[in-house]
Structures are given as structure tokens and as C-alpha cells.
Write a protein that holds these residues in place. Structure first.
Motif, PDB file in Angstrom:
ATOM      1  N   PRO A   1      33.729  22.391 -20.990  1.00  0.00           N
ATOM      2  CA  PRO A   1      33.675  22.885 -22.363  1.00  0.00           C
ATOM      3  C   PRO A   1      33.949  24.388 -22.448  1.00  0.00           C
ATOM      4  CG  PRO A   1      31.828  21.442 -21.907  1.00  0.00           C
ATOM      5  CD  PRO A   1      32.509  21.696 -20.598  1.00  0.00           C
ATOM      6  N   THR A   2      34.623  24.766 -23.492  1.00  0.00           N
ATOM      7  CA  THR A   2      35.020  26.159 -23.708  1.00  0.00           C
ATOM      8  C   THR A   2      33.869  26.979 -24.274  1.00  0.00           C
ATOM      9  OG1 THR A   2      35.710  25.735 -25.971  1.00  0.00           O
ATOM     10  CG2 THR A   2      37.383  25.420 -24.240  1.00  0.00           C
ATOM     11  N   ARG A   3      34.070  28.257 -24.284  1.00  0.00           N
ATOM     12  CA  ARG A   3      33.107  29.177 -24.897  1.00  0.00           C
ATOM     13  C   ARG A   3      32.928  28.834 -26.375  1.00  0.00           C
ATOM     14  NH1 ARG A   3      32.968  35.623 -24.230  1.00  0.00           N
ATOM     15  NH2 ARG A   3      32.922  34.901 -22.113  1.00  0.00           N
ATOM     16  N   GLU A   4      34.020  28.477 -27.046  1.00  0.00           N
ATOM     17  CA  GLU A   4      33.958  28.133 -28.464  1.00  0.00           C
ATOM     18  C   GLU A   4      33.080  26.905 -28.690  1.00  0.00           C
ATOM     19  OE1 GLU A   4      36.855  28.815 -26.801  1.00  0.00           O
ATOM     20  OE2 GLU A   4      37.144  30.806 -27.685  1.00  0.00           O
ATOM     21  N   MET A   5      33.190  25.922 -27.801  1.00  0.00           N
ATOM     22  CA  MET A   5      32.353  24.734 -27.917  1.00  0.00           C
ATOM     23  C   MET A   5      30.882  25.105 -27.737  1.00  0.00           C
ATOM     24  SD  MET A   5      30.560  22.639 -25.738  1.00  0.00           S
ATOM     25  CE  MET A   5      29.658  21.169 -26.058  1.00  0.00           C
TER      26      MET A   5
ATOM     27  N   GLU B   1      29.552  27.964 -28.467  1.00  0.00           N
ATOM     28  CA  GLU B   1      29.146  28.647 -29.691  1.00  0.00           C
ATOM     29  C   GLU B   1      28.841  27.647 -30.794  1.00  0.00           C
ATOM     30  OE1 GLU B   1      32.335  31.398 -30.438  1.00  0.00           O
ATOM     31  OE2 GLU B   1      31.685  32.747 -28.833  1.00  0.00           O
ATOM     32  N   GLU B   2      29.693  26.625 -30.936  1.00  0.00           N
ATOM     33  CA  GLU B   2      29.472  25.602 -31.957  1.00  0.00           C
ATOM     34  C   GLU B   2      28.151  24.870 -31.725  1.00  0.00           C
ATOM     35  OE1 GLU B   2      32.817  22.956 -32.095  1.00  0.00           O
ATOM     36  OE2 GLU B   2      34.220  24.606 -32.463  1.00  0.00           O
ATOM     37  N   GLU B   3      27.887  24.497 -30.483  1.00  0.00           N
ATOM     38  CA  GLU B   3      26.640  23.788 -30.169  1.00  0.00           C
ATOM     39  C   GLU B   3      25.420  24.692 -30.362  1.00  0.00           C
ATOM     40  OE1 GLU B   3      26.148  20.647 -29.799  1.00  0.00           O
ATOM     41  OE2 GLU B   3      28.288  20.156 -29.769  1.00  0.00           O
ATOM     42  N   ALA B   4      25.558  25.966 -30.014  1.00  0.00           N
ATOM     43  CA  ALA B   4      24.452  26.911 -30.190  1.00  0.00           C
ATOM     44  C   ALA B   4      24.145  27.098 -31.676  1.00  0.00           C
ATOM     45  CB  ALA B   4      24.780  28.241 -29.525  1.00  0.00           C
ATOM     46  N   LEU B   5      25.183  27.210 -32.493  1.00  0.00           N
ATOM     47  CA  LEU B   5      24.973  27.343 -33.937  1.00  0.00           C
ATOM     48  C   LEU B   5      24.349  26.081 -34.521  1.00  0.00           C
ATOM     49  CD1 LEU B   5      28.253  29.226 -34.926  1.00  0.00           C
ATOM     50  CD2 LEU B   5      25.911  30.148 -34.926  1.00  0.00           C
ATOM     51  N   ALA B   6      24.760  24.918 -34.009  1.00  0.00           N
ATOM     52  CA  ALA B   6      24.161  23.660 -34.464  1.00  0.00           C
ATOM     53  C   ALA B   6      22.686  23.611 -34.075  1.00  0.00           C
ATOM     54  CB  ALA B   6      24.916  22.469 -33.877  1.00  0.00           C
ATOM     55  N   ALA B   7      22.357  24.124 -32.902  1.00  0.00           N
ATOM     56  CA  ALA B   7      20.955  24.161 -32.467  1.00  0.00           C
ATOM     57  C   ALA B   7      20.141  25.061 -33.395  1.00  0.00           C
ATOM     58  CB  ALA B   7      20.853  24.643 -31.022  1.00  0.00           C
ATOM     59  N   LEU B   8      20.685  26.216 -33.741  1.00  0.00           N
ATOM     60  CA  LEU B   8      19.985  27.110 -34.673  1.00  0.00           C
ATOM     61  C   LEU B   8      19.798  26.436 -36.029  1.00  0.00           C
ATOM     62  CD1 LEU B   8      21.501  30.647 -33.995  1.00  0.00           C
ATOM     63  CD2 LEU B   8      19.189  29.845 -33.471  1.00  0.00           C
ATOM     64  N   ALA B   9      20.822  25.717 -36.472  1.00  0.00           N
ATOM     65  CA  ALA B   9      20.754  25.042 -37.771  1.00  0.00           C
ATOM     66  C   ALA B   9      19.705  23.939 -37.778  1.00  0.00           C
ATOM     67  CB  ALA B   9      22.126  24.470 -38.139  1.00  0.00           C
ATOM     68  N   SER B  10      19.320  23.425 -36.590  1.00  0.00           N
ATOM     69  CA  SER B  10      18.329  22.354 -36.526  1.00  0.00           C
ATOM     70  C   SER B  10      16.895  22.873 -36.597  1.00  0.00           C
ATOM     71  CB  SER B  10      18.512  21.543 -35.231  1.00  0.00           C
ATOM     72  OG  SER B  10      18.054  22.269 -34.101  1.00  0.00           O
ATOM     73  N   ILE B  11      16.722  24.179 -36.499  1.00  0.00           N
ATOM     74  CA  ILE B  11      15.386  24.777 -36.582  1.00  0.00           C
ATOM     75  C   ILE B  11      14.916  24.702 -38.036  1.00  0.00           C
ATOM     76  CG2 ILE B  11      14.129  26.972 -36.370  1.00  0.00           C
ATOM     77  CD1 ILE B  11      15.957  27.618 -33.981  1.00  0.00           C
TER      78      ILE B  11
ATOM     79  N   VAL C   1      19.496  37.802 -36.062  1.00  0.00           N
ATOM     80  CA  VAL C   1      19.648  37.646 -34.612  1.00  0.00           C
ATOM     81  C   VAL C   1      21.108  37.331 -34.301  1.00  0.00           C
ATOM     82  CG1 VAL C   1      18.953  36.309 -32.589  1.00  0.00           C
ATOM     83  CG2 VAL C   1      17.268  36.890 -34.343  1.00  0.00           C
ATOM     84  N   VAL C   2      21.660  38.060 -33.343  1.00  0.00           N
ATOM     85  CA  VAL C   2      23.039  37.849 -32.893  1.00  0.00           C
ATOM     86  C   VAL C   2      23.033  36.786 -31.801  1.00  0.00           C
ATOM     87  CG1 VAL C   2      25.030  38.950 -31.793  1.00  0.00           C
ATOM     88  CG2 VAL C   2      23.626  40.243 -33.420  1.00  0.00           C
ATOM     89  N   LEU C   3      23.955  35.853 -31.879  1.00  0.00           N
ATOM     90  CA  LEU C   3      24.100  34.809 -30.873  1.00  0.00           C
ATOM     91  C   LEU C   3      25.382  35.068 -30.102  1.00  0.00           C
ATOM     92  CD1 LEU C   3      23.016  32.106 -29.766  1.00  0.00           C
ATOM     93  CD2 LEU C   3      24.423  30.983 -31.481  1.00  0.00           C
ATOM     94  N   LYS C   4      25.275  35.160 -28.765  1.00  0.00           N
ATOM     95  CA  LYS C   4      26.452  35.429 -27.929  1.00  0.00           C
ATOM     96  C   LYS C   4      26.538  34.403 -26.807  1.00  0.00           C
ATOM     97  CE  LYS C   4      25.994  39.454 -26.165  1.00  0.00           C
ATOM     98  NZ  LYS C   4      25.978  40.818 -25.652  1.00  0.00           N
ATOM     99  N   VAL C   5      27.762  34.105 -26.417  1.00  0.00           N
ATOM    100  CA  VAL C   5      28.004  33.283 -25.245  1.00  0.00           C
ATOM    101  C   VAL C   5      28.795  34.137 -24.266  1.00  0.00           C
ATOM    102  CG1 VAL C   5      29.105  31.205 -24.321  1.00  0.00           C
ATOM    103  CG2 VAL C   5      28.011  31.141 -26.584  1.00  0.00           C
ATOM    104  N   GLU C   6      28.243  34.294 -23.080  1.00  0.00           N
ATOM    105  CA  GLU C   6      28.893  35.057 -22.013  1.00  0.00           C
ATOM    106  C   GLU C   6      29.022  34.142 -20.802  1.00  0.00           C
ATOM    107  OE1 GLU C   6      30.075  37.962 -22.587  1.00  0.00           O
ATOM    108  OE2 GLU C   6      28.966  38.579 -24.372  1.00  0.00           O
ATOM    109  N   GLU C   7      29.883  34.501 -19.877  1.00  0.00           N
ATOM    110  CA  GLU C   7      30.039  33.689 -18.676  1.00  0.00           C
ATOM    111  C   GLU C   7      28.799  33.795 -17.786  1.00  0.00           C
ATOM    112  OE1 GLU C   7      32.716  31.440 -18.041  1.00  0.00           O
ATOM    113  OE2 GLU C   7      32.848  31.933 -20.170  1.00  0.00           O
ATOM    114  N   PHE C   8      28.323  35.011 -17.549  1.00  0.00           N
ATOM    115  CA  PHE C   8      27.148  35.262 -16.722  1.00  0.00           C
ATOM    116  C   PHE C   8      26.360  36.422 -17.325  1.00  0.00           C
ATOM    117  CE2 PHE C   8      30.024  33.514 -13.461  1.00  0.00           C
ATOM    118  CZ  PHE C   8      29.200  32.614 -12.815  1.00  0.00           C
TER     119      PHE C   8
END
Length: 134
Positions: free
Chosen positions: A9-13, A15-25, A36-43
Motif C-alpha cells: 500500500p502507498t503512502r496515500e492509502m 493517509e486515507e485509512e488514517a483519516l478514516a480511523a480519525l473519522a470513526s472516533i 492535530v496534524v496527521l502525517k505519514v512518513e516512511e520511518f
């Protein structure tokens, strides 16, 4: 060796899953995550690893950096916004090694790190995960 070639899965995927997780709160909590800023980094960076006493870049899948709401004060200002970082490569490795679904793994890490924003205990974070499932 980083896991970067298809079909991972790509970084974009992520990000989409992370945003969906936030939306489920639940909304009453989600509103307090608006800055709160949400970031996806490799490491994680060496500084991030050092901040939580983890020696290897493969050992950290997510991190909350910022002042928890429980420690905010009207007398302090000028802080950067809080950040939740997800680290793609360690999450991919955990996904492969454990067989846990990647969506569930991302959701778990996002909710755990969001819990730090609220100053929650581990028990509180588990309850938040259960609330987000409903």
C-alpha cells in the motif's frame, strides 16, 4: 530493507485509512482533534526514536508529538500544532509479520496516538477503540 515495491500500500492509502480511523472516533472527541496534524512518513527520525527511547527505526509505528489537552494552559502559546505521525515501513512489516489486517493496524495506531492527545491512559485508549468500532 524497506518495503516499497508493489503490491504494498502507498503512502496515500495509509493517509486515507488514517483519516478514516480519525473519522470513526466519536464526534465529541473528534472535534477536539481538529488542530492535530496527521502525517505519514516512511520511518521515524533519529530524534523521534530518541524521544521515546527506541533504538531501531523498525520499532516505532506511530508517535504523538505535542502538548496533551490535559496539560494545555491559557498562559502558554506559540506551540506548533500537535502531530500524529504514522511510520509506513514499520507498519508494513508488522502487517506482514502478524497477519493483522492493515486497516485494523493503522486504525489501532491512530486511535492510540489520538489518545495521547487527550492524555488518556492505556485503558482509556482501549475504550476509545471500542467506542470507535460501534
Amino acid at each position: 530493507m524497506p518495503l516499497s515495491s508493489p503490491p504494498y500500500p502507498t503512502r496515500e492509502m495509509f493517509e486515507e485509512e488514517a483519516l478514516a480511523a480519525l473519522a470513526s472516533i466519536p464526534e465529541f472527541l473528534r472535534e477536539r482533534l481538529a488542530n492535530v496534524v496527521l502525517k505519514v512518513e516512511e520511518f521515524a527520525t533519529p530524534e523521534q526514536l530518541q524521544s521515546v527511547n527506541i533504538a531501531t527505526r523498525w520499532g516505532l509505528s506511530g508517535l504523538y508529538e505535542g502538548r496533551p489537552l490535559s496539560k494545555e494552559s491559557v498562559w502558554e502559546s506559540g506551540d506548533l500544532p500537535p502531530v500524529i505521525s504514522l511510520f509506513r515501513q514499520p507498519l508494513l512489516r508488522e502487517w506482514i509479520d502478524t497477519g493483522v489486517g492493515l486497516k485494523e493496524l493503522i486504525r489501532h495506531v491512530v486511535i492510540h496516538e489520538a489518545g495521547h492527545h487527550f492524555g488518556f491512559s492505556d485503558d482509556d485508549m482501549h475504550q476509545l477503540e471500542r467506542m470507535a468500532e460501534d
